[in-house]
Every structure is written in C-alpha cells, then in structure tokens.
Design an enzyme around this catalytic site. Structure first.
Site, PDB file in Angstrom:
ATOM      1  N   HIS A  42       0.827  -1.211   0.000  1.00 28.12           N
ATOM      2  CA  HIS A  42       0.000   0.000   0.000  1.00 28.12           C
ATOM      3  C   HIS A  42       0.860   1.258   0.000  1.00 28.12           C
ATOM      4  O   HIS A  42       1.000   1.937   1.020  1.00 28.12           O
ATOM      5  CB  HIS A  42      -0.965  -0.018   1.201  1.00 28.12           C
ATOM      6  CG  HIS A  42      -2.138  -0.909   0.979  1.00 28.12           C
ATOM      7  ND1 HIS A  42      -2.895  -1.431   1.999  1.00 28.12           N
ATOM      8  CD2 HIS A  42      -2.708  -1.366  -0.168  1.00 28.12           C
ATOM      9  CE1 HIS A  42      -3.865  -2.185   1.492  1.00 28.12           C
ATOM     10  NE2 HIS A  42      -3.762  -2.161   0.180  1.00 28.12           N
ATOM     11  N   HIS A  75      -0.420  -8.768   0.688  1.00 24.75           N
ATOM     12  CA  HIS A  75      -1.499  -8.916   1.680  1.00 24.75           C
ATOM     13  C   HIS A  75      -2.120 -10.302   1.680  1.00 24.75           C
ATOM     14  O   HIS A  75      -2.860 -10.647   2.589  1.00 24.75           O
ATOM     15  CB  HIS A  75      -2.596  -7.881   1.397  1.00 24.75           C
ATOM     16  CG  HIS A  75      -2.057  -6.514   1.146  1.00 24.75           C
ATOM     17  ND1 HIS A  75      -1.837  -6.011  -0.127  1.00 24.75           N
ATOM     18  CD2 HIS A  75      -1.645  -5.563   1.999  1.00 24.75           C
ATOM     19  CE1 HIS A  75      -1.327  -4.802  -0.033  1.00 24.75           C
ATOM     20  NE2 HIS A  75      -1.191  -4.495   1.235  1.00 24.75           N
ATOM     21  N   HIS A 125     -10.059  -4.672   4.550  1.00 26.26           N
ATOM     22  CA  HIS A 125      -8.626  -4.685   4.241  1.00 26.26           C
ATOM     23  C   HIS A 125      -8.304  -5.976   3.474  1.00 26.26           C
ATOM     24  O   HIS A 125      -8.796  -7.049   3.831  1.00 26.26           O
ATOM     25  CB  HIS A 125      -7.794  -4.615   5.529  1.00 26.26           C
ATOM     26  CG  HIS A 125      -6.342  -4.373   5.268  1.00 26.26           C
ATOM     27  ND1 HIS A 125      -5.483  -5.390   4.908  1.00 26.26           N
ATOM     28  CD2 HIS A 125      -5.599  -3.245   5.271  1.00 26.26           C
ATOM     29  CE1 HIS A 125      -4.265  -4.891   4.719  1.00 26.26           C
ATOM     30  NE2 HIS A 125      -4.321  -3.584   4.932  1.00 26.26           N
ATOM     31  N   GLU A 127      -5.813  -7.939   3.413  1.00 25.55           N
ATOM     32  CA  GLU A 127      -5.256  -9.040   4.216  1.00 25.55           C
ATOM     33  C   GLU A 127      -6.381  -9.797   4.937  1.00 25.55           C
ATOM     34  O   GLU A 127      -6.379 -11.029   5.021  1.00 25.55           O
ATOM     35  CB  GLU A 127      -4.247  -8.512   5.240  1.00 25.55           C
ATOM     36  CG  GLU A 127      -3.647  -9.639   6.067  1.00 25.55           C
ATOM     37  CD  GLU A 127      -2.750  -9.159   7.202  1.00 25.55           C
ATOM     38  OE1 GLU A 127      -2.047  -8.149   7.030  1.00 25.55           O
ATOM     39  OE2 GLU A 127      -2.762  -9.810   8.256  1.00 25.55           O
ATOM     40  N   THR A 165      -1.978  -8.688  10.739  1.00 23.85           N
ATOM     41  CA  THR A 165      -0.578  -8.513  11.149  1.00 23.85           C
ATOM     42  C   THR A 165      -0.203  -7.063  11.481  1.00 23.85           C
ATOM     43  O   THR A 165       0.865  -6.830  12.051  1.00 23.85           O
ATOM     44  CB  THR A 165       0.362  -8.976  10.021  1.00 23.85           C
ATOM     45  OG1 THR A 165       0.025  -8.248   8.836  1.00 23.85           O
ATOM     46  CG2 THR A 165       0.268 -10.463   9.782  1.00 23.85           C
ATOM     47  N   ASN A 225      -0.583  -0.196   8.693  1.00 24.10           N
ATOM     48  CA  ASN A 225       0.431  -0.006   9.748  1.00 24.10           C
ATOM     49  C   ASN A 225       0.829   1.458   9.885  1.00 24.10           C
ATOM     50  O   ASN A 225       1.150   1.914  10.984  1.00 24.10           O
ATOM     51  CB  ASN A 225       1.633  -0.936   9.513  1.00 24.10           C
ATOM     52  CG  ASN A 225       2.544  -0.452   8.435  1.00 24.10           C
ATOM     53  OD1 ASN A 225       3.462   0.308   8.693  1.00 24.10           O
ATOM     54  ND2 ASN A 225       2.295  -0.866   7.188  1.00 24.10           N
ATOM     55  N   SER A 267       5.522   0.190   4.328  1.00 26.63           N
ATOM     56  CA  SER A 267       5.498   0.159   2.862  1.00 26.63           C
ATOM     57  C   SER A 267       6.039   1.465   2.252  1.00 26.63           C
ATOM     58  O   SER A 267       5.950   1.654   1.032  1.00 26.63           O
ATOM     59  CB  SER A 267       4.073  -0.111   2.366  1.00 26.63           C
ATOM     60  OG  SER A 267       3.140   0.669   3.082  1.00 26.63           O
TER      61      SER A 267
END
Ligand code: SF4
Length: 309
Positions: A42, A75, A125, A127, A165, A225, A267
């Site tokens: 991302h 992801h 999301h 993931e 995560t 994150n 990222s």
C-alpha cells in the site's frame, strides 16, 4: 533551530522488500507484461515506480489476459483466487508475506481442531479478506470490544482467534481480553500475529513521542500499519500527521515546534523520508537531523524458488 529526529526502525519491512523484489525480478525474467493483483504494497510511489518499469496493476483476475505472469500482493489472497488462477493456468508468483501465510496456516489448524474461528482485523482490508477466504470455514470478524459483545456464538463454544498482522498492539490486547472474558474455551496467539515490523515501528514511535512536539508519519492513507503509527502519536497527545511525501507537509503543523519526530510505515520507501526532510528544510533551513537509537532489523525473506537464480 529545529531538530528532526528519525525513528529507528522505520520504513520498509522484509515482507515489502520481498514483494517488490518479486515484481522487479519477474519483469526482468519474463519481460513485460507482468500483472499484479491489487497494489503490491500500500504505497502509491512504489506502485507508480513499478508501473514505469512495466507492471500492470489490476483488482481482479478477470482483468488479466490468459498466460500473463500474475503476482499476488503482499497482503495475501483468498483460496477462491488461488483456485481461479489455477483453473486459468495463470503462471502465478505469490508475494504474500510469509508472516501473513503463517496466520493463514495457524487459522486452518484451529479450524481442523473443530474450533469456531474469530479474526481480529479491519473489514475491507485485503489481508483480512485473504485470511477469511483461506480458512475454508465461517470466520467471525471483530474490530473492537463492542464487536466481541455482539458475537452470536454460545459462551461454551470452543473458539480460536488470529489477528491481522498490522494492528495496534494495545487495541488488540483489549479485544483479546474481551474475548477471553466472553469465552471459556478459547485459544490464540496473544498479540504475536502482529508482525515484528509493526511491533518495532510502534515501539519506536512511542519512544519518539517522548521527545517530539509533532509526529510526521510517511505512508499512504490506505496503509494500515502507517495509520496505526499516527494513531499512537494522537493517543499520547502529540499532534500527528500521515503524509504521502514532502508535498503534503503543511508548514502550520511545524510552526514554533522545536522537535519534529519523523517515521515511515512499513510500505514507505526511504526516499520519501528524505523528501519530507527536504520539504522541512525548505520551510526552515536551520534544521538538525539525527536518528534515535533503536532495534536494527536484519530479517530477510526468501524469494519464490523460480526467481532465486
Ligand atoms: S508489515 Fe509485517 S506482515 Fe506486512 S509485509 Fe511487512 S513484515 Fe509482512
């Protein structure tokens, strides 16, 4: 004079480095075109750089022509996507971060034990969609303690949980406590599904908050994150901003501030951190840049076998 203190660690994690390497090596090895399902990581700058090298980014497999090299993003993807790619015999390179794959395996093991699966994560999301679609059984998604109260599962049901995560460690711990209060027979990995990179960057930004008047987080708006890093600053009462690069820096945020804490999501490339420092220097030429002490990460993930040589 304004101090700029860089968080340590910050920026790229091993999963992001591996995912970008996979696309770059696929482009070198097979020539164009290489198709990537969803943003590989991302970050708009990373995606744009790979586009210039010849990568095509799509959201669904049906946008990929027959026979084209196909990369799954860091992801992860649902089993249905893996199966669709198999049916079409697409040559797939899987850039799913090994730490995300580990969560998939863990969730499958819990389901094989007959437990009802709960995933702590953010709806929508990729993931989370990938993990829910990997398990092969119904998954209850919770994002908050209130969601735990709303779960339609009997108290004595054997349950297990896994987590996305890239969550906030503190929020996740509170949700796990709520789950443990609600269910008698529950197992899960505590907060250890939250990956090393997320944990290290969150610890570093907490330290940075102790000495900073304002926090700048370099990262994209859709980076989970990176958003968590900004939220930590807000939680401890420091004005904190998430910016894609130096062009988004608002001089008003740093006016009168003595110390600017600067970090980057997992990222975000280091060149964007340098771009923000340049932008700070254009506002105030008299800045001193230093880096805080912190964990030096040395984790590397192996590339898929077909790209190793
Ligand atoms: S943030 Fe963590 S889980 Fe995500 S790609 Fe990086 S190492 Fe893997």
């Amino acid at each position: 004079m304004m101090r700029v203190v860089l968080a340590q660690p910050r920026g790229f994690c091993a999963g992001v480095v591996r995912a970008i390497d996979i696309v770059e090596r696929a482009l070198e090895k097979s020539g164009q075109p290489v198709y990537v399902r969803h943003e590989i990581v991302h970050n708009r700058h990373v995606v744009d750089t790979l586009k210039k090298k010849g990568a095509h980014f799509v959201e669904e497999l049906d946008e990929i022509p027959d026979g084209a090299v196909t990369v799954f993003s860091a992801h992860g993807v649902a089993q249905s996507v893996v199966q669709d790619a198999k049916k079409r015999s697409l040559p797939v390179l899987d850039a799913t971060c090994p730490l995300v794959s580990k969560v998939h395996s863990q969730a499958k093991r819990y389901v094989a034990q007959g437990r009802t699966m709960i995933l702590i994560g953010h709806r929508g999301h990729p993931e989370v969609e990938g993990t829910m679609g990997q398990v092969g059984a119904p998954v209850h998604l919770v994002s908050s303690e209130q969601d735990v109260d709303r779960l339609d599962i009997a108290r004595d049901t054997p349950v297990a949980y896994v987590t996305q995560t890239t969550l906030s460690i503190d929020d996740t711990r509170n949700i796990i406590d709520a789950l443990k209060n609600r269910f008698r027979n529950i197992i899960g990995p505590d907060t250890s599904d939250i990956c090393y990179a997320t944990q290290n960057r969150q610890s570093a930004v907490r330290e940075l908050c102790r000495i900073s008047d304002v926090i700048l987080v370099v990262g994209s708006k859709n980076s989970s994150n990176s958003n968590r890093l900004r939220e930590i600053g807000i939680e401890v009462g420091i004005p904190s901003y998430l910016i894609a690069d130096g062009s988004e820096l608002d001089p008003a945020w740093i006016a009168g501030k003595k110390t600017v804490g600067l970090t980057a999501g997992a990222s975000a490339p280091e060149k964007l951190v340098l771009d923000v420092i340049d932008a700070l220097r254009r506002i105030d030429q008299d800045i001193e840049v230093s880096e805080m002490d912190g964990i030096k990460e040395n984790i590397e993930f192996r590339l898929p076998a077909e790209l190793r040589t």
